[in-house]
Design a protein around this motif. Sequence first.
Motif, PDB file in Angstrom:
ATOM      1  N   SER A 575      59.990  37.337  17.781  1.00 26.80           N
ATOM      2  CA  SER A 575      59.067  38.301  17.186  1.00 26.80           C
ATOM      3  C   SER A 575      59.809  39.268  16.275  1.00 26.80           C
ATOM      4  O   SER A 575      61.043  39.292  16.223  1.00 26.80           O
ATOM      5  CB  SER A 575      58.348  39.070  18.289  1.00 26.80           C
ATOM      6  OG  SER A 575      59.264  39.866  19.024  1.00 26.80           O
ATOM      7  N   ASP A 612      48.902  40.724  15.544  1.00 31.54           N
ATOM      8  CA  ASP A 612      49.972  40.699  16.547  1.00 31.54           C
ATOM      9  C   ASP A 612      50.896  41.898  16.455  1.00 31.54           C
ATOM     10  O   ASP A 612      51.725  42.115  17.346  1.00 31.54           O
ATOM     11  CB  ASP A 612      50.799  39.416  16.403  1.00 31.54           C
ATOM     12  CG  ASP A 612      50.000  38.179  16.764  1.00 31.54           C
ATOM     13  OD1 ASP A 612      49.047  38.318  17.562  1.00 31.54           O
ATOM     14  OD2 ASP A 612      50.314  37.099  16.242  1.00 31.54           O
ATOM     15  N   ASP A 615      54.718  42.204  17.582  1.00 29.90           N
ATOM     16  CA  ASP A 615      54.989  40.950  18.286  1.00 29.90           C
ATOM     17  C   ASP A 615      54.713  39.728  17.415  1.00 29.90           C
ATOM     18  O   ASP A 615      54.664  38.605  17.912  1.00 29.90           O
ATOM     19  CB  ASP A 615      54.157  40.871  19.562  1.00 29.90           C
ATOM     20  CG  ASP A 615      54.613  41.885  20.594  1.00 29.90           C
ATOM     21  OD1 ASP A 615      55.832  42.094  20.696  1.00 29.90           O
ATOM     22  OD2 ASP A 615      53.760  42.487  21.277  1.00 29.90           O
ATOM     23  N   LEU A 616      54.554  39.937  16.118  1.00 26.54           N
ATOM     24  CA  LEU A 616      54.362  38.840  15.176  1.00 26.54           C
ATOM     25  C   LEU A 616      55.570  37.909  15.221  1.00 26.54           C
ATOM     26  O   LEU A 616      56.714  38.346  15.118  1.00 26.54           O
ATOM     27  CB  LEU A 616      54.176  39.400  13.762  1.00 26.54           C
ATOM     28  CG  LEU A 616      54.262  38.389  12.610  1.00 26.54           C
ATOM     29  CD1 LEU A 616      53.094  37.411  12.670  1.00 26.54           C
ATOM     30  CD2 LEU A 616      54.281  39.111  11.267  1.00 26.54           C
TER      31      LEU A 616
END
Length: 723
Positions: A575, A612, A615-616
């Motif tokens: 991430s 997200d 946390d992408l």
Amino acid sequence: MTQREALDEGQGARSAVRDELLECLQSIALVHGHDVSADSLTAGLPLEQGRLTPGVFPRAASRAGLSARMAKSRLVQLNPALFPVVLLLEPGRACVLLALDLKARRARVIFPELGEAETEVDLDGLQSSYSGQAIYVRPRFRFDARGPEVTRQRGRHWFWGVIRENRRLYRDVIAGSVVINLFALGMPLFVLNVYDRVVPNHATETLWVLAVGVFIVLCFDLALRLMRGAFVDLAASRADVKLSSRLMSQVLGLRLSSRPTSTGSFASTLQSFESVRSFIGSATVVGVVDLPFVLLFATIIALIGPPLVIPVLVGIAFVLLYALAAQGKLHELSETTWRASAQRNATLIESISQLETLKSLRGESRVQGIWERASAFLSRTSAQLRMVSSSVSNVALWAQHSVSVAVVITGVYLIIEGELTQGGLIAAYLLSSRAMAPVSQAAALLAQYHQAATAMQSLDGLMELPVERGEAKSFIDRPVVRGELRFDHVTFRYPDEQREALRDVSLTLDAGEKVAVLGRVGCGKTTLHKLLLGLYDPSAGAVSLDGVDVHQFDPVQLRRHFGYVPQDVMLFHGSLRDNILAGSGSDAVDDESLLRAIRLSGLDALVDGHPDGIDLQVGERGQRLSGGQRQQVAIARALVHEPRILLLDEPTSAMDHSSEEALKARLKEVGQGKTILIVTHRTSLLSLVDRIVVIDAGTVMADGPRDQVIEALRKGQIGRAES
């Protein structure tokens, strides 16, 4: 989702967690005169949630010149001669035990939360929280130059040293093999007695007694075989974990100047450890252990009928001679196969990593041709290796059957002459097969041995490469620096290069100074950053931070003082959070610092606009992000620890004009009081600096105030260096 919501949802509110085990190790190291930093002790070790674990403790202790051993003991039974000792408390805590007074029921300890202060506590209270496990930590004796070597001192081998750690298990395996091979005599003796005594006399009661006895022997034989296999696998698994960890530690600790040129070939060398690991598995160990018992079986056959042992001895000699004759070819083919496999693997890794470029350049045909030629050669070589290897196995099997036939023929003539019974013939036949089996197995292992030996040779070469943090190397502890940088007559040449990247470069950057380095492509600008980070050693001269040579710093602590944005940004699978916090446990950076780094880098727009958030997932090498976004991640990564020095190598090369202008404004904010060294071709970034250095062909051509150097460049007053 806002940045704050993403952070709170991803990890919640965090509080600083003390690494009590690490602090205990530092306390004991200080007692023994070793003042070491936390960075030096834990750099590169597999921590759990950023904290040291008992399993990793000995590896950390070795970096402080100490040896550590785990012990299970009652508190009052600990050896006072080995104090101080680390006590593991419940739950997950630790302290240092300095002394015990059993009469007064008191103990002197150091609790990490109280610093180095000694505390006297009640022994019963300490016992109630003691987990029953302690770690003895003792200093290692080191010879210096005054201690002459009587014989050449050799360090513990990275592989065989680990194998020796499991010698107790292998001792049990050998003991079990002795009993198993003795039990192997049970079946031939059972058959001998049945044919020679039971059948002629119709002694069925004796038959049942013998049958019960041999059945008990078979049951014990089964149990011992299962236990032996379990012990061998346990020893192999223990060694596998330590050896794999040791190999990875060596790889991560390598000096870049010693790094192999081909990543694929390097990976193939590491993968070759699989052949070494399989060779030390149960089949090999059992085969080697059983081999000496061939003499026992041959002796028993000779006692039954002396002429019967002759075919067995001839068969053993024939198999061994053929196996020895094939060794040279097996060794040659194993080495050739390994080299061809490494070369093909290098092509595969390079093609996968550059697949987009290959497709864009229509280079698939060239790579396909290289792959097919390598595959064809490897296929031919592997086929030859398999043929020679299988010939050894097949000849051994043929010899085993031929020996059995010869024993039967010889036995028949002995029976006719009255020198052998029918039961003796059958027993000798069974023992001959049992005697030839270990020899055949050992011959069949020859090919596997040569593959493992070739792999071991390549791994030995890897383990002998120099690393950044040698065992005898000690470092200074500088947790805080001013930021003064100095290159003193530095000359540097990259490995396997003919041309010098830097030639007699002398530069000084005062603490807090902002400097830009300009120059043509390949003139040595980026090399300045790599030398400052301690990634390479200068060929001549010195690179210093605050007047101290950078190689006196622990590599991890040195690089903690720098925020580095490389020219080619490579991200890791994971991430955005993982990549920004790369190089530290997530508990080492609070939310405010993380949010600030995201804002300063310009990543806030991406984080706030994506479902997200932080946390992408970025994909391998950051392929899910654009080039500009990858640079923003690199900038956030450089700023998150708030370093004293920023090294920026073309930090905006992939950004548009508006993103670059926004970053410049933020860098002016964050750069207050920091030393900044920018490598760039963009004149727009020069507004961030007060001084410009011009380099050409590794030589400093100009160095002065920004406006003066820009004017000199505009008028063509700065020439080029002679090649």
